[in-house]
Design a protein around this motif. Structure first.
Motif, PDB file in Angstrom:
ATOM      1  N   ILE A   4       0.872  -1.165   0.000  1.00 49.47           N
ATOM      2  CA  ILE A   4       0.000   0.000   0.000  1.00 49.47           C
ATOM      3  C   ILE A   4       0.918   1.226   0.000  1.00 49.47           C
ATOM      4  CG2 ILE A   4      -1.820   1.256   1.218  1.00 49.47           C
ATOM      5  CD1 ILE A   4      -2.585  -1.503   2.456  1.00 49.47           C
ATOM      6  N   ILE A   5       0.825   2.012  -1.079  1.00 53.26           N
ATOM      7  CA  ILE A   5       1.719   3.157  -1.213  1.00 53.26           C
ATOM      8  C   ILE A   5       0.931   4.433  -1.484  1.00 53.26           C
ATOM      9  CG2 ILE A   5       3.743   1.836  -1.921  1.00 53.26           C
ATOM     10  CD1 ILE A   5       3.127   2.512  -4.800  1.00 53.26           C
ATOM     11  N   TYR A   6       1.508   5.546  -1.084  1.00 49.08           N
ATOM     12  CA  TYR A   6       0.923   6.859  -1.305  1.00 49.08           C
ATOM     13  C   TYR A   6       1.473   7.403  -2.621  1.00 49.08           C
ATOM     14  CZ  TYR A   6      -1.169  11.268   0.172  1.00 49.08           C
ATOM     15  OH  TYR A   6      -1.947  12.388   0.259  1.00 49.08           O
ATOM     16  N   ALA A   7       0.895   8.474  -3.104  1.00 52.43           N
ATOM     17  CA  ALA A   7       1.279   9.052  -4.388  1.00 52.43           C
ATOM     18  C   ALA A   7       2.773   9.375  -4.475  1.00 52.43           C
ATOM     19  CB  ALA A   7       0.448  10.300  -4.661  1.00 52.43           C
ATOM     20  N   ASP A   8       3.390   9.732  -3.356  1.00 55.39           N
ATOM     21  CA  ASP A   8       4.822  10.065  -3.364  1.00 55.39           C
ATOM     22  C   ASP A   8       5.718   8.832  -3.242  1.00 55.39           C
ATOM     23  OD1 ASP A   8       4.627   9.312  -0.716  1.00 55.39           O
ATOM     24  OD2 ASP A   8       5.136  11.275   0.108  1.00 55.39           O
ATOM     25  N   GLY A   9       5.125   7.640  -3.196  1.00 62.33           N
ATOM     26  CA  GLY A   9       5.897   6.406  -3.127  1.00 62.33           C
ATOM     27  C   GLY A   9       6.124   5.884  -1.720  1.00 62.33           C
ATOM     28  N   SER A  10       5.730   6.644  -0.706  1.00 62.26           N
ATOM     29  CA  SER A  10       5.916   6.182   0.671  1.00 62.26           C
ATOM     30  C   SER A  10       4.885   5.101   1.000  1.00 62.26           C
ATOM     31  CB  SER A  10       5.798   7.352   1.654  1.00 62.26           C
ATOM     32  OG  SER A  10       4.536   7.973   1.543  1.00 62.26           O
ATOM     33  N   SER A  11       5.266   4.196   1.881  1.00 59.68           N
ATOM     34  CA  SER A  11       4.370   3.083   2.205  1.00 59.68           C
ATOM     35  C   SER A  11       3.372   3.479   3.290  1.00 59.68           C
ATOM     36  CB  SER A  11       5.167   1.857   2.631  1.00 59.68           C
ATOM     37  OG  SER A  11       5.898   2.129   3.790  1.00 59.68           O
ATOM     38  N   ARG A  12       2.240   2.804   3.288  1.00 60.51           N
ATOM     39  CA  ARG A  12       1.169   3.045   4.248  1.00 60.51           C
ATOM     40  C   ARG A  12       0.700   1.711   4.811  1.00 60.51           C
ATOM     41  NH1 ARG A  12       2.772   7.692   4.059  1.00 60.51           N
ATOM     42  NH2 ARG A  12       1.568   9.463   3.365  1.00 60.51           N
ATOM     43  N   ILE A  65      -8.698   4.963  -4.923  1.00 60.86           N
ATOM     44  CA  ILE A  65      -7.448   4.216  -4.966  1.00 60.86           C
ATOM     45  C   ILE A  65      -7.310   3.513  -6.311  1.00 60.86           C
ATOM     46  CG2 ILE A  65      -7.375   3.853  -2.465  1.00 60.86           C
ATOM     47  CD1 ILE A  65      -8.250   0.987  -2.889  1.00 60.86           C
ATOM     48  N   GLU A  66      -6.071   3.185  -6.640  1.00 62.59           N
ATOM     49  CA  GLU A  66      -5.764   2.375  -7.818  1.00 62.59           C
ATOM     50  C   GLU A  66      -5.201   1.059  -7.303  1.00 62.59           C
ATOM     51  OE1 GLU A  66      -2.072   2.375 -10.754  1.00 62.59           O
ATOM     52  OE2 GLU A  66      -3.414   4.070 -11.140  1.00 62.59           O
ATOM     53  N   VAL A  67      -5.714  -0.044  -7.811  1.00 63.54           N
ATOM     54  CA  VAL A  67      -5.283  -1.359  -7.341  1.00 63.54           C
ATOM     55  C   VAL A  67      -4.736  -2.172  -8.506  1.00 63.54           C
ATOM     56  CG1 VAL A  67      -5.992  -3.509  -6.229  1.00 63.54           C
ATOM     57  CG2 VAL A  67      -7.064  -1.365  -5.566  1.00 63.54           C
ATOM     58  N   GLU A  68      -3.564  -2.749  -8.295  1.00 64.36           N
ATOM     59  CA  GLU A  68      -3.031  -3.733  -9.231  1.00 64.36           C
ATOM     60  C   GLU A  68      -3.367  -5.087  -8.613  1.00 64.36           C
ATOM     61  OE1 GLU A  68       1.377  -5.247 -10.092  1.00 64.36           O
ATOM     62  OE2 GLU A  68       1.040  -3.178 -10.747  1.00 64.36           O
ATOM     63  N   TYR A  69      -4.057  -5.923  -9.364  1.00 63.58           N
ATOM     64  CA  TYR A  69      -4.538  -7.175  -8.793  1.00 63.58           C
ATOM     65  C   TYR A  69      -4.470  -8.309  -9.798  1.00 63.58           C
ATOM     66  CZ  TYR A  69      -8.851  -6.631 -11.479  1.00 63.58           C
ATOM     67  OH  TYR A  69      -9.762  -6.515 -12.517  1.00 63.58           O
ATOM     68  N   GLU A  70      -4.680  -9.522  -9.305  1.00 65.31           N
ATOM     69  CA  GLU A  70      -4.803 -10.693 -10.173  1.00 65.31           C
ATOM     70  C   GLU A  70      -5.977 -11.527  -9.700  1.00 65.31           C
ATOM     71  OE1 GLU A  70      -2.244 -14.345  -9.162  1.00 65.31           O
ATOM     72  OE2 GLU A  70      -0.995 -12.637  -8.593  1.00 65.31           O
ATOM     73  N   ARG A  75      -2.492   1.912  -4.625  1.00 69.25           N
ATOM     74  CA  ARG A  75      -1.946   3.264  -4.650  1.00 69.25           C
ATOM     75  C   ARG A  75      -3.019   4.219  -4.178  1.00 69.25           C
ATOM     76  NH1 ARG A  75      -0.434   0.580  -9.065  1.00 69.25           N
ATOM     77  NH2 ARG A  75       1.773   0.181  -9.335  1.00 69.25           N
ATOM     78  N   LEU A  76      -2.752   4.905  -3.072  1.00 66.07           N
ATOM     79  CA  LEU A  76      -3.693   5.871  -2.524  1.00 66.07           C
ATOM     80  C   LEU A  76      -3.595   7.156  -3.347  1.00 66.07           C
ATOM     81  CD1 LEU A  76      -2.929   5.344   1.266  1.00 66.07           C
ATOM     82  CD2 LEU A  76      -4.560   4.118  -0.164  1.00 66.07           C
ATOM     83  N   GLN A  77      -4.749   7.716  -3.722  1.00 64.62           N
ATOM     84  CA  GLN A  77      -4.761   8.848  -4.631  1.00 64.62           C
ATOM     85  C   GLN A  77      -4.765  10.211  -3.949  1.00 64.62           C
ATOM     86  OE1 GLN A  77      -4.553   8.368  -8.013  1.00 64.62           O
ATOM     87  NE2 GLN A  77      -4.287   6.228  -7.494  1.00 64.62           N
ATOM     88  N   ASP A  78      -5.184  10.299  -2.675  1.00 69.06           N
ATOM     89  CA  ASP A  78      -5.256  11.637  -2.075  1.00 69.06           C
ATOM     90  C   ASP A  78      -4.166  11.903  -1.077  1.00 69.06           C
ATOM     91  OD1 ASP A  78      -6.740  10.621   0.573  1.00 69.06           O
ATOM     92  OD2 ASP A  78      -7.910   9.958  -1.141  1.00 69.06           O
TER      93      ASP A  78
END
Length: 84
Positions: A43-51, A62-67, A81-84
């Motif tokens: 789980i990452i924020y827009a600046d690349g930092s983890s959450r 949010i944007e999710v990469e999934y399978e 990826r958190l958008q705000d």
């Protein structure tokens, strides 16, 4: 053929969070997607930092990469990826 799973992207607003399950809704496509998060989900924020998972909120975009699971009907989140 590769054994690499087919990763897909979904962008939407969080409509519910119940434990490891998260449900998203995309207004443009009028589609919902239910996902499972596990300890490997990044789980990452827009600046690349983890959450942390607990920082995801209902109503958040949010944007999710999934399978999609091979053994079941579940979708598994890999990167959120958190958008705000």
């Amino acid at each position: 053929m590769s054994d690499e799973p087919d990763k897909q992207i979904f962008v939407g607003y969080v409509t519910s969070i119940l434990g490891p399950h998260i449900v998203l809704f995309n207004k443009n496509k009028q589609e919902s997607l239910s996902l499972l998060m596990d300890t490997d989900t990044k789980i990452i924020y827009a600046d690349g930092s983890s959450r942390r998972q607990s920082e995801i909120r209902v109503g958040q975009e949010i944007e999710v990469e999934y399978e999609l699971g091979n053994q079941d009907e579940n979708a598994y989140a890999h990167v959120i990826r958190l958008q705000d």
